[in-house]
Design an enzyme around this catalytic site. Structure first.
Site, short mmCIF file in Angstrom:
data_model
loop_
_atom_site.label_atom_id
_atom_site.label_comp_id
_atom_site.label_asym_id
_atom_site.label_seq_id
_atom_site.Cartn_x
_atom_site.Cartn_y
_atom_site.Cartn_z
N THR A 3 -0.11 6.48 -3.41
CA THR A 3 -0.87 6.65 -4.64
C THR A 3 -1.54 5.36 -5.08
OG1 THR A 3 0.68 8.37 -5.34
CG2 THR A 3 -0.75 7.44 -7.03
N ASN A 4 -0.80 4.25 -5.03
CA ASN A 4 -1.31 2.98 -5.54
C ASN A 4 -1.18 1.86 -4.52
OD1 ASN A 4 -1.99 3.70 -8.31
ND2 ASN A 4 0.21 3.97 -8.63
N GLY A 58 10.11 3.68 6.79
CA GLY A 58 8.95 3.19 6.05
C GLY A 58 9.04 1.70 5.75
N THR A 107 7.62 24.59 -24.90
CA THR A 107 7.42 24.56 -23.45
C THR A 107 7.24 23.14 -22.92
OG1 THR A 107 6.47 26.77 -23.43
CG2 THR A 107 5.96 25.36 -21.56
N ASP A 115 7.91 0.07 3.32
CA ASP A 115 8.24 -0.20 1.92
C ASP A 115 9.74 -0.16 1.70
OD1 ASP A 115 8.13 2.54 2.53
OD2 ASP A 115 7.72 3.10 0.46
N VAL A 148 0.85 -1.19 0.00
CA VAL A 148 0.00 0.00 0.00
C VAL A 148 0.89 1.24 0.00
CG1 VAL A 148 -1.80 1.27 1.20
CG2 VAL A 148 -1.79 -1.24 1.26
N GLY A 149 0.85 1.98 -1.10
CA GLY A 149 1.58 3.23 -1.20
C GLY A 149 0.64 4.41 -1.08
#
Length: 260
Positions: A10-11, A107, A184, A109, A7-8
């Site tokens: 973002t994802n 962490g 740009t 992770d 579990v991060g």
């Protein structure tokens, strides 16, 4: 089958492992608004998509950097299966000596990736994980986790730039990137992709200077395949490093549980 869940911010990455082989890998969006019941339904749908029955899950392991989901996801798995799920944290046997001011704050992770990299590559090792943040973790020749870096992630930096500069649009990073852009958008791509690659090369060069020897550099995370081709330092690209680390930790702690 063993289910490994990372579990991060973002994802959420799910990995189904059978006989030491990754059978499937899937990504979900991390959402702290969802309940355990909602996650049970979502994960059940993913399993069904890969023709896996909930009863096929004999055990699992979870790593989470989102405190709320550290309790919600295991509860979802209890609703979905009868399997016990280990949660990476205090009390989990890792085999690493964590030489940090407060090891408990590192962490999960980062620890999982370090375990996986140490099992496969010669130390010292630098593990670079490109997610919401870009993290660097270092394991020395004695198997000690000796420190690291936390760097704003590529998307975090790029989106912040677009949000704070009125004439800079929100862009994607797909397609080839040249060192010098001619418009740009291409200039922003060059700065984000090649700038990140040069930063990683510089960090690894300084790390090798400090340690006095070559470093095995392992690159993982969602953006790693995009950045790796622009790096000059030799890199070992490992998109499923976290899943491999979770499998290693699961097996290590099952053996510990089985010991008298």
């Amino acid at each position: 089958m063993i289910l490994a869940i990372d579990v991060g911010n973002t994802n959420i990455v799910l990995g189904g492992i059978r006989d030491d082989r990754l059978v499937f890998s899937a990504r979900l969006a991390s959402d702290t608004r969802k309940t355990a019941e909602e996650y049970a339904l979502t994960i059940g749908g993913v399993l069904a998509m890969y023709h896996v029955e909930p009863g096929d899950i004999e055990g699992g392991i979870l790593s989470s950097v989102v405190p709320y989901l550290r309790t919600v996801i295991p509860e979802a798995m209890r609703l979905l299966t009868d399997a016990d799920f280990l949660v990476v944290g205090t009390g989990i046997k890792t085999g690493l000596n964590i030489l940090m001011d407060d090891p408990a704050t590192v962490g999960s992770d980062l620890i999982v990736c370090a375990v996986a990299a140490r099992a496969k590559y010669a130390a010292p090792i630098a593990i670079i994980d490109m997610g919401t943040a870009t993290t660097v973790s270092v394991v020395d020749e004695k198997g000690c986790y000796i420190g690291g870096m936390i760097i704003p992630g590529v998307w975090v930096s790029l989106n912040s730039l677009s949000d704070h500069a009125a004439q800079l649009p929100h862009i994607n990073l797909t397609g080839p990137v040249d060192l010098l852009g001619k418009n740009t958008i291409d200039c922003m791509r060059a700065g984000s992709v090649i700038g990140c690659a040069a930063m990683l090369d510089g960090v690894l060069e300084r790390l090798e200077e400090q340690l006095g020897k070559p470093v095995s550099a392992v690159l993982t995370g969602g953006l790693s395949p995009l950045i790796a081709p622009y790096c000059r330092h030799e890199l070992h690209l490992e998109p499923d490093l976290l899943i491999a680390g979770l499998q290693t930790l699961y097996e290590k702690n099952q053996k510990k549980k089985a010991s008298p």
